[in-house]
Design a protein around this motif. Structure first.
Motif, PDB file in Angstrom:
ATOM      1  N   GLU A  24       0.847  -1.203   0.000  1.00 51.57           N
ATOM      2  CA  GLU A  24       0.000   0.000   0.000  1.00 51.57           C
ATOM      3  C   GLU A  24       0.878   1.247   0.000  1.00 51.57           C
ATOM      4  N   LEU A  25       1.925   1.231   0.813  1.00 50.44           N
ATOM      5  CA  LEU A  25       2.865   2.352   0.869  1.00 50.44           C
ATOM      6  C   LEU A  25       3.664   2.471  -0.427  1.00 50.44           C
ATOM      7  N   ALA A  26       4.133   1.345  -0.943  1.00 49.08           N
ATOM      8  CA  ALA A  26       4.961   1.359  -2.153  1.00 49.08           C
ATOM      9  C   ALA A  26       4.177   1.853  -3.365  1.00 49.08           C
ATOM     10  N   VAL A  32       9.008   4.708  -6.220  1.00 51.71           N
ATOM     11  CA  VAL A  32       9.010   3.303  -6.636  1.00 51.71           C
ATOM     12  C   VAL A  32       7.649   2.772  -7.086  1.00 51.71           C
ATOM     13  N   GLY A  33       6.620   3.561  -6.981  1.00 54.70           N
ATOM     14  CA  GLY A  33       5.285   3.087  -7.335  1.00 54.70           C
ATOM     15  C   GLY A  33       5.177   2.543  -8.748  1.00 54.70           C
ATOM     16  N   ASP A  34       5.889   3.167  -9.690  1.00 53.04           N
ATOM     17  CA  ASP A  34       5.814   2.731 -11.094  1.00 53.04           C
ATOM     18  C   ASP A  34       6.387   1.335 -11.328  1.00 53.04           C
ATOM     19  N   PHE A  35       7.238   0.863 -10.428  1.00 50.47           N
ATOM     20  CA  PHE A  35       7.768  -0.493 -10.578  1.00 50.47           C
ATOM     21  C   PHE A  35       6.644  -1.531 -10.524  1.00 50.47           C
ATOM     22  N   ILE A  85      13.513   0.129   1.558  1.00 48.79           N
ATOM     23  CA  ILE A  85      13.902  -0.119   2.954  1.00 48.79           C
ATOM     24  C   ILE A  85      13.087   0.788   3.895  1.00 48.79           C
ATOM     25  N   GLY A  86      12.947   2.056   3.526  1.00 52.92           N
ATOM     26  CA  GLY A  86      12.179   2.996   4.341  1.00 52.92           C
ATOM     27  C   GLY A  86      10.712   2.605   4.446  1.00 52.92           C
ATOM     28  N   LEU A  87      10.139   2.166   3.350  1.00 49.31           N
ATOM     29  CA  LEU A  87       8.732   1.752   3.352  1.00 49.31           C
ATOM     30  C   LEU A  87       8.541   0.475   4.166  1.00 49.31           C
ATOM     31  N   ALA A  91       6.202  -0.107   7.476  1.00 49.03           N
ATOM     32  CA  ALA A  91       5.237  -1.213   7.587  1.00 49.03           C
ATOM     33  C   ALA A  91       5.502  -2.055   8.829  1.00 49.03           C
ATOM     34  N   LEU A  92       6.766  -2.304   9.139  1.00 49.25           N
ATOM     35  CA  LEU A  92       7.106  -3.074  10.340  1.00 49.25           C
ATOM     36  C   LEU A  92       6.687  -2.325  11.600  1.00 49.25           C
ATOM     37  N   GLU A  93       6.884  -1.013  11.607  1.00 46.23           N
ATOM     38  CA  GLU A  93       6.457  -0.197  12.758  1.00 46.23           C
ATOM     39  C   GLU A  93       4.941  -0.222  12.922  1.00 46.23           C
TER      40      GLU A  93
END
Length: 122
Positions: A24-26, A32-35, A85-87, A91-93
Motif C-alpha cells: 500500500e505504501l509502495a 518506486v510506485g511505477d515499478f 527499505i524505508g517503506l 510497515a514493520l512499525e
C-alpha cells in the motif's frame, strides 16, 4: 533454542499483513510506485510474503540467484532500494515490531542489496 522473529510476531498471518501494508505504501510512492504498474499484485504479495517470512526466520527460502533473476532488467538503483527499505521500516512499525527486531530485519534485507540493485545503478 531462541524464537525466530517470524514466530515472535505470529508467523505467516502477521507477515502477510506487513507485506500488504508495505505494498500500500509502495504503490503510493512517487519513487518506486511505477515499478508495480502492470504487475500481478496477488502473485507479488504471495512471493514477497514468502521472502519476508524467510528473512524473519520462517519456513520459506529464496536463493540469491532467484532474487537476481526476478529483479533483472528493472534498473533498480540505490535510491530506489533505500526507498523500499524505508517503506518496509514503516510497515514493520505499523505492525508493532520492536525497534531492535526492525533493525535486524532491515539489515538482513539490506544484505540483499547487491543482488537486487542493478550493476552500476546510481
Amino acid at each position: 533454542m531462541s524464537q525466530s522473529i517470524y514466530e515472535k510476531y505470529g508467523g505467516f498471518k502477521t507477515v502477510s499483513r506487513i507485506v500488504i501494508t508495505f505494498y500500500e505504501l509502495a504503490l503510493d510512492s512517487d519513487r518506486v510506485g511505477d515499478f508495480f504498474a502492470n504487475v500481478d499484485m496477488p502473485r507479488l504479495i504471495d512471493h514477497q510474503t514468502k521472502f519476508i517470512s524467510s528473512i524473519l526466520g520462517g519456513p520459506a527460502s529464496f536463493s540469491d540467484d532467484r532474487l537476481r533473476a526476478v529483479h533483472r532488467g528493472l534498473e533498480i538503483d540505490h535510491g530506489d532500494f533505500d526507498e523500499i527499505i524505508g517503506l518496509l521500516h514503516e510497515a514493520l512499525e505499523v505492525h508493532g515490531m520492536a525497534d531492535e527486531d526492525i533493525r535486524r530485519v532491515l539489515s538482513d534485507v539490506d544484505a540483499k542489496r547487491p543482488v537486487i540493485v542493478s550493476a552500476g545503478a546510481g
